[in-house]
Design a protein around this motif. Structure first.
Motif, PDB file in Angstrom:
ATOM      1  N   GLN A   1     -59.058   3.234 124.626  1.00  0.00           N
ATOM      2  CA  GLN A   1     -60.502   3.475 124.322  1.00  0.00           C
ATOM      3  C   GLN A   1     -61.261   3.671 125.347  1.00  0.00           C
ATOM      4  N   LEU A   2     -61.141   2.767 126.588  1.00  0.00           N
ATOM      5  CA  LEU A   2     -61.709   3.204 127.684  1.00  0.00           C
ATOM      6  C   LEU A   2     -61.603   4.766 128.167  1.00  0.00           C
ATOM      7  N   VAL A   3     -60.184   5.113 128.145  1.00  0.00           N
ATOM      8  CA  VAL A   3     -59.983   6.487 128.612  1.00  0.00           C
ATOM      9  C   VAL A   3     -60.679   7.421 127.601  1.00  0.00           C
ATOM     10  N   ASP A   4     -60.795   7.327 126.287  1.00  0.00           N
ATOM     11  CA  ASP A   4     -61.460   8.175 125.311  1.00  0.00           C
ATOM     12  C   ASP A   4     -63.149   8.170 125.861  1.00  0.00           C
ATOM     13  N   THR A   5     -63.769   6.928 126.113  1.00  0.00           N
ATOM     14  CA  THR A   5     -64.950   6.888 126.638  1.00  0.00           C
ATOM     15  C   THR A   5     -65.295   7.471 127.654  1.00  0.00           C
ATOM     16  N   ALA A   6     -64.415   7.461 128.737  1.00  0.00           N
ATOM     17  CA  ALA A   6     -64.563   8.474 130.050  1.00  0.00           C
ATOM     18  C   ALA A   6     -64.639   9.900 129.788  1.00  0.00           C
ATOM     19  N   LEU A   7     -63.781  10.428 128.650  1.00  0.00           N
ATOM     20  CA  LEU A   7     -63.511  11.626 128.315  1.00  0.00           C
ATOM     21  C   LEU A   7     -64.917  12.170 127.685  1.00  0.00           C
ATOM     22  N   ALA A   8     -65.557  11.227 126.761  1.00  0.00           N
ATOM     23  CA  ALA A   8     -66.646  11.430 125.910  1.00  0.00           C
ATOM     24  C   ALA A   8     -67.918  11.424 126.917  1.00  0.00           C
TER      25      ALA A   8
ATOM     26  N   ASP B   1     -56.534   7.927 136.326  1.00  0.00           N
ATOM     27  CA  ASP B   1     -55.248   8.857 136.435  1.00  0.00           C
ATOM     28  C   ASP B   1     -54.956   9.057 134.778  1.00  0.00           C
ATOM     29  N   LEU B   2     -55.266   7.947 133.906  1.00  0.00           N
ATOM     30  CA  LEU B   2     -54.989   8.223 132.679  1.00  0.00           C
ATOM     31  C   LEU B   2     -55.809   9.105 132.066  1.00  0.00           C
ATOM     32  N   VAL B   3     -57.082   9.385 132.350  1.00  0.00           N
ATOM     33  CA  VAL B   3     -58.009  10.367 131.980  1.00  0.00           C
ATOM     34  C   VAL B   3     -57.278  11.630 132.441  1.00  0.00           C
ATOM     35  N   THR B   4     -56.951  11.608 133.473  1.00  0.00           N
ATOM     36  CA  THR B   4     -56.171  13.302 133.835  1.00  0.00           C
ATOM     37  C   THR B   4     -55.020  13.442 133.084  1.00  0.00           C
ATOM     38  N   ILE B   5     -54.183  12.577 132.952  1.00  0.00           N
ATOM     39  CA  ILE B   5     -52.919  12.799 131.951  1.00  0.00           C
ATOM     40  C   ILE B   5     -53.349  13.164 130.635  1.00  0.00           C
ATOM     41  N   LYS B   6     -54.119  12.610 129.970  1.00  0.00           N
ATOM     42  CA  LYS B   6     -54.487  12.840 128.530  1.00  0.00           C
ATOM     43  C   LYS B   6     -55.138  14.369 128.586  1.00  0.00           C
TER      44      LYS B   6
ATOM     45  N   LEU C   1     -50.358   1.261 137.606  1.00  0.00           N
ATOM     46  CA  LEU C   1     -49.956   2.507 136.922  1.00  0.00           C
ATOM     47  C   LEU C   1     -48.691   1.920 135.989  1.00  0.00           C
ATOM     48  N   ILE C   2     -47.788   0.882 136.831  1.00  0.00           N
ATOM     49  CA  ILE C   2     -46.903   0.451 135.689  1.00  0.00           C
ATOM     50  C   ILE C   2     -47.555  -0.062 134.383  1.00  0.00           C
ATOM     51  N   GLU C   3     -48.405  -1.059 134.560  1.00  0.00           N
ATOM     52  CA  GLU C   3     -48.891  -1.811 133.490  1.00  0.00           C
ATOM     53  C   GLU C   3     -49.560  -0.998 132.589  1.00  0.00           C
ATOM     54  N   ALA C   4     -50.597   0.061 132.958  1.00  0.00           N
ATOM     55  CA  ALA C   4     -51.374   0.962 132.145  1.00  0.00           C
ATOM     56  C   ALA C   4     -50.636   1.874 131.396  1.00  0.00           C
TER      57      ALA C   4
END
Length: 318
Positions: A31-38, A147-152, A176-179
């Protein structure tokens, strides 16, 4: 709380912090990744979201991306980022808890980039406002969210994506491992050296249980079947030019050169190249790879701004 935003670390006092990813579910992180993308897709929608709010940005470690991203994030959302250099405060000569109790009475949020996780935890315990980990010796959640934003962005989804991290096992590796394991990203770490100050066996045990983390020293084999290859400096930035660390640096370079990300390693692969910066060209990665068509390094760095916005929106607006 804003609709759709993730629930971060909540203490009994009701304060919310982002110190690491331990208390977050995969859904929370996504959800945080999606907020960043929004925010990235429609920045004007959030132009006044933090109007009248102040975030103190405390720096004990040097910084480019962390300072720029959080300071610009506050400005672009109508708020104010107050920069504090650790060396010009009384943090060094007074009880840190006393200083943070004072500081948190004046601002809406504290982002801290520190040398030691123990000091970050002390800050969080004393603060009456949210504390964000902008980097310490154990974790770097704000970097890894970007990093996850970039991956998505590149793969369209986190679930099912594959990432190889090669380098020294450090704070970034932990996050990274945890996320990744919480959001369904398969991660292989190729780490001939382990920074002992970063060791978190509880985190690694949980990652093993997920079945999504694997440790290997076969770098060539690992990169053949992955979507992303991610590397980082072999020597922490505060030690890279430190004469007292010279022997250790030479030792690490000799051991790690076979694990350099270069054209020969990537021959025959179809993978995106990531690096959290600062880059030491000719060490962990060659310049031609940094500038190559498969590199997403600068986009990854830009995404620090949008991940910072997502974190600030969540913590300050709740």
């Amino acid at each position: 709380m804003l609709d759709g935003y993730a629930v971060l670390i909540i203490e009994e006092s009701g304060r919310m912090h982002l110190l690491n990813f331990k208390e977050l579910s995969g859904q929370d992180i996504t959800q945080l990744v999606d907020t960043a993308l929004a925010v990235k897709s429609c920045p004007q929608k959030y132009a006044k979201s933090l109007e009248g709010k102040t975030a103190t940005l405390v720096f004990q470690k040097t910084s480019t991306r962390t300072r720029v991203s959080f300071e610009v994030a506050m400005a672009q959302m109508g708020g104010h980022g107050l920069f504090l250099d650790w060396r010009t405060t009384n943090f060094m000569m007074a009880d840190l808890s006393d200083e943070i109790r004072y500081l948190s009475r004046n601002v809406d949020c504290i982002m801290a980039r520190l040398l030691f996780n123990a000091d970050l935890n002390k800050m969080a315990a004393a603060s009456s406002v949210p504390v964000i980990n902008g980097c310490d010796d154990k974790y770097h959640p704000s970097q890894v969210l970007a990093d996850l934003v970039t991956i998505k962005e590149k793969k369209g989804a986190l679930l099912g994506s594959r990432l190889v991290y090669v380098g020294v096992h450090n704070n970034v590796t932990n996050s990274l491992i945890e996320a990744c394991t919480k959001t369904g990203v398969k991660i292989v770490t190729v780490c001939p050296i382990f920074n002992e100050v970063s060791r978190d066996e509880e985190l690694l045990d949980e990652a093993r249980k997920s079945g999504l983390w694997e440790s290997s020293l076969d770098l060539k084999g690992a990169v053949l079947d992955t979507d992303f290859v991610y590397t980082d400096t072999w020597v922490d930035m505060e030690f890279f030019t430190d004469p007292s660390f010279c022997k250790e640096k030479e030792k690490r370079v000799k051991l790690m050169l076979p694990y350099q990300v270069n054209a020969d390693l990537l021959k025959g692969t179809n993978t995106h190249i990531m690096h959290d910066m600062p880059i030491h060209r000719g060490y962990e990665i060659t310049g031609d790879v940094v500038e190559g068509a498969s590199s997403v390094i600068y986009e990854q760095a830009e995404n620090r701004l949008y991940s910072a916005k997502a974190i600030l929106l969540e913590l300050i607006k709740t």
